[in-house]
Motif scaffolding. Structure first.
Motif, PDB file in Angstrom:
ATOM      1  N   GLU A 121      -3.587  -1.819   1.505  1.00 23.77           N
ATOM      2  CA  GLU A 121      -3.717  -2.501   0.218  1.00 23.77           C
ATOM      3  C   GLU A 121      -2.747  -1.934  -0.806  1.00 23.77           C
ATOM      4  O   GLU A 121      -2.118  -2.682  -1.568  1.00 23.77           O
ATOM      5  CB  GLU A 121      -5.150  -2.371  -0.282  1.00 23.77           C
ATOM      6  N   ALA A 122      -2.604  -0.597  -0.831  1.00 23.05           N
ATOM      7  CA  ALA A 122      -1.679   0.024  -1.781  1.00 23.05           C
ATOM      8  C   ALA A 122      -0.236  -0.364  -1.479  1.00 23.05           C
ATOM      9  O   ALA A 122       0.543  -0.678  -2.385  1.00 23.05           O
ATOM     10  CB  ALA A 122      -1.841   1.546  -1.750  1.00 23.05           C
ATOM     11  N   VAL A 134      -7.332   0.929   2.549  1.00 22.26           N
ATOM     12  CA  VAL A 134      -6.809   1.234   1.219  1.00 22.26           C
ATOM     13  C   VAL A 134      -5.318   1.515   1.279  1.00 22.26           C
ATOM     14  O   VAL A 134      -4.573   1.191   0.333  1.00 22.26           O
ATOM     15  CB  VAL A 134      -7.576   2.412   0.593  1.00 22.26           C
ATOM     16  N   ARG A 143      -4.331   1.855  -5.589  1.00 25.76           N
ATOM     17  CA  ARG A 143      -4.415   0.640  -4.771  1.00 25.76           C
ATOM     18  C   ARG A 143      -3.960  -0.596  -5.538  1.00 25.76           C
ATOM     19  O   ARG A 143      -3.911  -1.690  -4.971  1.00 25.76           O
ATOM     20  CB  ARG A 143      -5.852   0.433  -4.305  1.00 25.76           C
TER      21      ARG A 143
END
Length: 709
Positions: free
Chosen positions: A427-428, A424, A627
């Motif tokens: 992804e963010a 995560v 995200r």
């Protein structure tokens, strides 16, 4: 005799004005466009008669012909191309607001709406990415709309097409006609006469082309007709026609495709607007649109859960008020009860009734919205049903009030969610539009630094010219070749030109530089500082996003734990109240203060339980917000027209799949109660079912996937 002069014109004007006023009083057409047209035409005619001057009548702009309201004139079809259909532009009218003094709420027509329906309606009826902070009134220029990204790309000064237009082939032409007649002191300057007379016509035409390497090419034609009385002329009138090709190639400063595509042919130090810079600016506007779309979607979801909690909170307070009413009535009917207990029971009922009234109507506040503590929005349980419902309508683009009252049909889905931190976080960092925008700023500063360093070089240009000349008595006709030079009266300038007997060429160079290059060095230093600043801001933004992501993951665990605790608390207080009320109905001795306190605790525990449920739902949404997977979470995708060779370079939305297919949502708790009506019957509804315990699947947090399980 008739009067004349200024007095006569003044009298005529007065009579005309008087007649015009009488006509206006009789016609009563001031409120219509047609009437104004007639009055304007009549006023123009009278002014012509009275004062001998006129002014063009002004068009009256009304709601019927103003392009901003969707009705376009037939000669202006371009604006309406953006508003095909026009169904999402309703007039800002609605029915009278619903208040606490309105009709019986039980007679209302409820509209049970799911979250997916609210999102779809909002996205299909919104040209503006609305917010809940009133920015549309205080700073409308900051609002994102469906046209923002396309406007940046289509900007006639700094857009992509504007930058490409610098390389378009340009055609120019001119013609000058002169009649000269002068006396000269020297016979030599007059060609053998001091009384010089001349008819001179000059025609010029040119094609100019700028290339991406910095080269400039020109193709010109120069033609003149000269008729004069100079005795030394072969003919009294003659024609000259030349064709000229010219080039200019920068060798140092201004040379190369990198510089010309970054700075543009007309770029200067501190003013770069080439094709590459324009494309980066368009991409930045798309990132800002994506950011505005994400915040808009988050605010729609926030408003939906605000309304859900308002209903649940009202339900809890109504049940507590009805229970307090029963207690008060029982104590009032008991002659053996002391008056102070009856009054305290009455005060308890009135206090809870006040809470019901506030929960039904609500007080004016912003509610849950983006950037009110967290980027995605921290839940604010301060709105009543009416206020929260109007806020949801505002975000969805619906009429603010109508005969129906929206009632959420979805329930919070409470289940344990486990995320893989590395997945995560990456992804963010990769997907957040704020970082996309900042990376594009860094890229633009890097290109500007490359182009600015080009100004440290001296200016050295290679030039060349090739010319064909033609001369003759006439412009066209006659033999082809150099007959005009031999005195043939049938010769023509174009015939002599086609013979290519008279050719000229020129090669050269031009050099210039500023000694010391003080301005260029300052520009390079400024570009380096700008690049360092943007890189520093990018690193700090990444740290801030990691900080916000950790907070959102911690918040979802907190909300889940608190939800379990509040469920047990609600069940405990409900059991206490049930025991005390059962004793009271059995005429057993009941501690009065304990009963009142237990009722207060129960209503607070029930509201806290539903509050923690909504906090968990908002916290789960905020994890996807951080995200930048919010569109995926609700089954939406943004399509970039620029990357798909589309004529429209703006971002557009498309439905990919349902939210349950796009990103698995947590399973709902078993036996979840449906959303209650604003004023439910007095019968108390059963307590919510306990939360499901997390299943032990033997997986550790490090082995969990990026999505929730």
């Amino acid at each position: 005799m008739s009067a004349s002069g200024p007095s006569a014109r003044s009298a005529t004007a007065n009579r005309a004005a008087s007649g015009l006023r009488k006509l206006l009083e009789r016609s009563r057409l001031l409120g219509t466009l047609a009437g104004w047209g007639k009055v304007a035409a009549l006023g123009t005619s009278l002014s012509l008669v009275a004062f001998g001057c006129s002014s063009a009548p002004k068009d009256v702009v009304s709601r019927a012909n103003d392009s901003s309201y969707g009705s376009q004139a037939e000669d202006n079809p371009c604006v309406s191309m953006f508003d095909v259909g026009g169904a999402d532009n309703p007039l800002p009218t609605c029915e009278a607001p619903r208040t606490i003094r309105s009709a019986d709420p039980s007679e209302l027509d409820y509209w049970d709406m799911s979250l997916d329906e609210a999102i779809n309606y909002a996205l299909s009826h919104s040209r503006v990415m609305r917010d809940l902070g009133g920015t549309i009134l205080t700073a409308p220029e900051r609002m994102q709309t469906k046209y923002t990204a396309a406007l940046v790309a289509a900007d006639p000064r700094y857009g992509i097409e504007a930058a490409l237009s610098e390389f378009d082939t340009r055609f120019s032409a001119s013609g000058n006609f002169e009649k000269n007649h002068r006396l000269l002191n020297n016979v030599f300057f007059g060609g053998g006469t001091r009384n010089f007379q001349q008819d001179l016509n000059v025609y010029q035409a040119q094609f100019a082309k700028q290339t991406a390497t910095g080269s400039q090419f020109f193709l010109r034609n120069f033609t003149d007709y000269n008729s004069n009385n100079a005795p030394g002329n072969q003919w009294y009138s003659a024609w000259n026609s030349n064709i000229e090709a010219q080039f200019r190639q920068p060798l140092m400063q201004g040379a190369g495709t990198d510089f010309n595509r970054i700075a543009g042919p007309s770029g200067s130090m501190g003013n770069m607007n080439g094709v590459l810079v324009a494309r980066v600016n368009a991409k930045m506007s798309q990132a800002e649109f994506e950011l505005g779309l994400r915040d808009f979607l988050s605010n729609v979801v926030n408003a939906y859960w605000d309304l859900y909690f308002a209903y649940r909170d009202l339900d809890a307070k109504v049940k507590a008020r009805d229970a307090a009413l029963e207690v008060w009535q029982k104590y009032a009917a008991d002659q053996n009860q002391s008056k102070d207990r009856v009054l305290l029971a009455h005060e308890q009922y009135l206090r809870l009734d006040e809470l019901v009234q506030n929960s039904l109507t609500g007080k004016q506040n912003f509610g849950t919205r983006t950037s009110n503590g967290t980027q995605g929005g921290t839940f604010q349980a301060t709105s009543g049903v009416h206020v929260a419902e109007r806020r949801l309508r505002l975000m969805m683009g619906m009429p603010i009030t109508d005969r129906r009252l929206i009632r959420p049909s979805d329930e919070p889905k409470i289940t344990e969610m486990v995320f893989n931190w590395d997945a995560v976080m990456c992804e963010a960092i990769d997907r957040r539009p704020e970082l996309k925008r900042q990376r594009l700023k860094v890229r633009r500063r890097e290109m500007e630094l490359i182009a600015t360093r080009n100004f440290l070089k001296p200016r050295l240009d290679a030039t060349g010219t090739y010319r064909l000349r033609g001369f003759g008595k006439d412009l066209a006709g006659g033999p082809v070749g150099d007959a005009s030079a031999l005195g043939d009266r049938d010769s023509s300038a174009w015939g002599n030109l086609l013979g290519a007997s008279f050719q000229e060429w020129q090669l050269g160079f031009e050099f210039s530089m500023a000694l010391g290059m003080r301005q260029a060095h300052a520009a390079v230093h400024a570009a380096e500082l700008q690049l360092a600043r943007e890189r520093t801001l990018l690193a700090e933004q990444e740290r801030q996003i990691v900080h916000d992501l950790t907070n959102s993951l911690a918040e979802i665990d907190r909300a889940y734990s608190v939800c379990q605790t509040n469920l047990l608390r609600f069940q405990t207080t409900s059991q206490v109240v049930d025991i005390l009320l059962q004793r009271l109905k059995s005429n057993e001795t009941v501690d009065f203060d304990r009963l009142l306190d237990a009722q207060r605790r129960m209503v607070d525990a029930e509201s806290s339980f539903y509050l923690s449920q909504v906090e968990f739902e908002v916290a789960a949404k905020n994890v996807y917000y951080e995200r930048n997977a919010l569109l995926d979470y609700y089954g939406l995708a943004a399509v970039d027209g620029m990357d798909n060779d589309d004529s429209d370079s703006s971002l557009r939305l498309m439905k990919t799949q349902s939210a349950t297919q796009g990103a698995p949502m947590p399973a709902p708790a078993p036996n979840a109660n449906p959303a209650p009506a604003p004023l439910p019957p007095k019968a108390a509804s059963p307590a919510p079912a306990p939360l499901p315990a997390p299943e032990a699947d033997g997986k550790s947090e490090d082995d969990a996937p990026g999505e929730e399980e």
